[in-house]
Enzyme design. Structure first.
Site, mmCIF file in Angstrom:
data_model
loop_
_atom_site.group_PDB
_atom_site.id
_atom_site.type_symbol
_atom_site.label_atom_id
_atom_site.label_comp_id
_atom_site.label_asym_id
_atom_site.label_seq_id
_atom_site.Cartn_x
_atom_site.Cartn_y
_atom_site.Cartn_z
ATOM 1 N N GLY A 1 -16.832 39.378 10.481
ATOM 2 C CA GLY A 1 -18.115 39.945 10.915
ATOM 3 C C GLY A 1 -17.983 41.192 11.773
ATOM 4 N N TYR B 1 -27.815 35.481 15.772
ATOM 5 C CA TYR B 1 -28.099 36.199 17.020
ATOM 6 C C TYR B 1 -28.675 37.580 16.709
ATOM 7 C CZ TYR B 1 -27.331 39.265 20.994
ATOM 8 O OH TYR B 1 -27.516 40.207 21.983
ATOM 9 N N ARG C 1 -15.606 50.901 20.136
ATOM 10 C CA ARG C 1 -16.959 50.580 20.609
ATOM 11 C C ARG C 1 -17.376 51.547 21.709
ATOM 12 N NH1 ARG C 1 -16.230 47.871 16.871
ATOM 13 N NH2 ARG C 1 -16.641 45.655 16.501
ATOM 14 N N LEU D 1 -31.603 29.234 34.262
ATOM 15 C CA LEU D 1 -30.233 29.030 34.774
ATOM 16 C C LEU D 1 -29.309 28.385 33.741
ATOM 17 C CD1 LEU D 1 -31.068 27.892 38.453
ATOM 18 C CD2 LEU D 1 -30.625 30.203 37.596
ATOM 19 N N LYS E 1 -32.598 39.550 17.365
ATOM 20 C CA LYS E 1 -32.903 40.861 17.965
ATOM 21 C C LYS E 1 -33.771 41.688 17.013
ATOM 22 C CE LYS E 1 -30.849 40.258 21.827
ATOM 23 N NZ LYS E 1 -31.687 40.000 22.997
ATOM 24 N N LYS F 1 -26.825 34.580 23.672
ATOM 25 C CA LYS F 1 -26.224 35.836 23.178
ATOM 26 C C LYS F 1 -24.853 35.701 22.523
ATOM 27 C CE LYS F 1 -23.915 37.005 27.466
ATOM 28 N NZ LYS F 1 -23.415 38.048 28.338
ATOM 29 N N SER G 1 -30.195 45.388 21.009
ATOM 30 C CA SER G 1 -28.749 45.566 20.868
ATOM 31 C C SER G 1 -28.467 46.514 19.719
ATOM 32 C CB SER G 1 -28.135 44.192 20.573
ATOM 33 O OG SER G 1 -26.826 44.336 20.075
ATOM 34 N N ASP H 1 -38.424 28.123 32.105
ATOM 35 C CA ASP H 1 -38.014 28.492 30.742
ATOM 36 C C ASP H 1 -39.086 29.417 30.148
ATOM 37 O OD1 ASP H 1 -35.973 26.925 28.532
ATOM 38 O OD2 ASP H 1 -37.589 28.190 27.754
#
Ligand code: NAD
Ligand code: UFG
Length: 334
Positions: A294, A149, A231, A33, A153, A84, A124, A58
């Site tokens: 970026g 991040y 995108r 949460l 991934k 994220k 992603s 967790d």
């Protein structure tokens, strides 16, 4: 099937849970949460008439993960849990590596100990880095991640590939999402990030709602038709459906595979703003500001592998995405 969703109360996890419940699967949401609310469980019950189990825990707590897998006799895991926010990951790399990578290692250890062999991972399109050509296909080499991040991934995909090589019974599908937006058509679940949103859609939605004054368009000098970033936006319900369709595949195909989930076409920032104006009936003020560091000019994916292997293709277009995002937004307190 009995399925455990790490990060199951989050944005994508909750929409996937709704479809899984409707398809009569038994669903356990495992979430600490940190970026979602327990109330999602009530909403899912209202939507589907079925109540998922929520385990507050967790993913780095291997003992708690083992308990959850064992107690609910889990057959497959969908692994959404993770931090994220790209910008935050630059400021807090240790937190991101610990949460995302160490968390995945603990999950894999718990799955090994409990004999759970099927895993779908939330990857992603960021793993492709800066595209050399478009559309992006899974055969293309992964690129250079530009932030911690993105590196989590990439590393997790590689770790999963190594584990699948070492254990011939392990079955892993990495779903490479393009840009998920929209909300459940009920308006009961959706994306409402804490603080000022980083992503375009929640930002635009708040401007339409009068919660923020205007959209800042990051650059209009990209080599794209109108100069703004392009995108491959995908409705979160389509994305959720992709997970449901990946389940029979992952439970029957040992090894590791990456599969794109996108619509296969791109929209510019200005096109998104116009579509949201149409959906909401609101005028959305915007200003052009310098490029965001970026950012890439454009990316969109080739979704044909998902169609061939999973029998999945996106059904909703940008107008549907904006309509459902607006319904959710307009039901929030102003
Ligand atoms: P989200 O933040 O809404 O959901 C993630 C959930 O994981 C949250 O409910 C959070 O509380 C939980 N969580 C985080 N760390 C945890 C931990 N250590 N233990 C247990 N629970 C933990 O995000 P989302 O948009 O639903 O994204 C889900 C997954 O999809 C993430 O892995 C994300 O990186 C990936 N992804 C998202 C996007 C996107 O644009 N939303 C794009 C590509 C990939
Ligand atoms: N944009 C704006 N103004 C804003 C926010 C975004 O103009 O306030 C533009 C961006 O420059 C980009 C487009 O809108 O052209 C989309 O930006 P998002 O932040 O919504 O999405 P990104 O494509 O930058 O990021 C997404 C995911 C990341 C992932 C990344 C790369 O949110 O998790 O794709 O795949 F790392």
């Amino acid at each position: 099937m009995r399925i455990l969703l790490t990060g199951g109360t989050g944005f994508i996890g909750s929409h996937t849970a709704a479809l899984l419940l409707e398809a009569e699967h038994d669903v356990v949401l495992y979430d600490n949460l940190s970026n979602s609310r327990a109330e999602v469980v009530d909403r899912l019950e209202r939507i589907t008439g079925r109540r998922p189990v929520l385990v507050v825990g967790d993913i780095r707590d291997e003992e708690a993960m083992r308990c959850a897998l064992n107690e609910h006799r889990i057959e497959a895991v969908i692994h959404f849990a993770g931090l994220k926010a790209v910008g935050e990951s630059v400021e807090k790399p240790l937190e991101y590596y610990d949460n995302n990578i160490v968390g995945t290692l603990r999950l894999l250890e718990a799955m090994r100990a409990e004999g759970v062999k099927s895993l779908i991972f939330s990857s992603s399109s960021t793993v492709y880095g800066t595209p050399k050509s478009l559309p992006l296909t899974e055969e293309m080499p992964t690129g250079e991640a530009t932030n911690p991040y993105g590196r989590t991934k990439l590393h997790i995909e590689q770790i999963l590939a190594d584990c699948a090589k070492a254990d011939p019974e392990l079955r892993v599908v990495c779903l490479r999402y393009f840009n998920p937006i929209g909300a459940h058509p009920s308006g009961l679940i959706g994306e409402d990030p804490n603080g000022i949103p980083n992503n375009l859609l929640p930002y635009v939605a708040r401007v339409a709602h009068g919660r923020l004054p205007k959209v800042r368009v990051f650059g209009n000098d990209y080599p794209t038709p109108d100069g703004t970033g392009v995108r491959d936006y995908i409705h979160v319900m389509d994305l959720a459906e992709g997970h449901v369709k990946a389940l029979p595949y992952v439970t029957s195909h040992p090894g590791w595979i990456a599969i794109n989930l996108g619509c296969g076409r791109g929209y510019s920032v200005l096109e998104v703003i116009r579509a949201f104006e149409k959906a909401s009936g609101q005028t959305i003020p915007f200003e052009i500001v310098p490029r965001r560091e970026g950012d890439i000019a454009a990316n969109w994916g080739d979704p044909s592998r998902a169609e061939k292997l999973l029998g999945w293709r996106a059904r909703y277009d940008i107008d549907d995405m904006c309509r459902d995002a607006w319904r959710f937004e307009s039901m929030l307190e102003g």
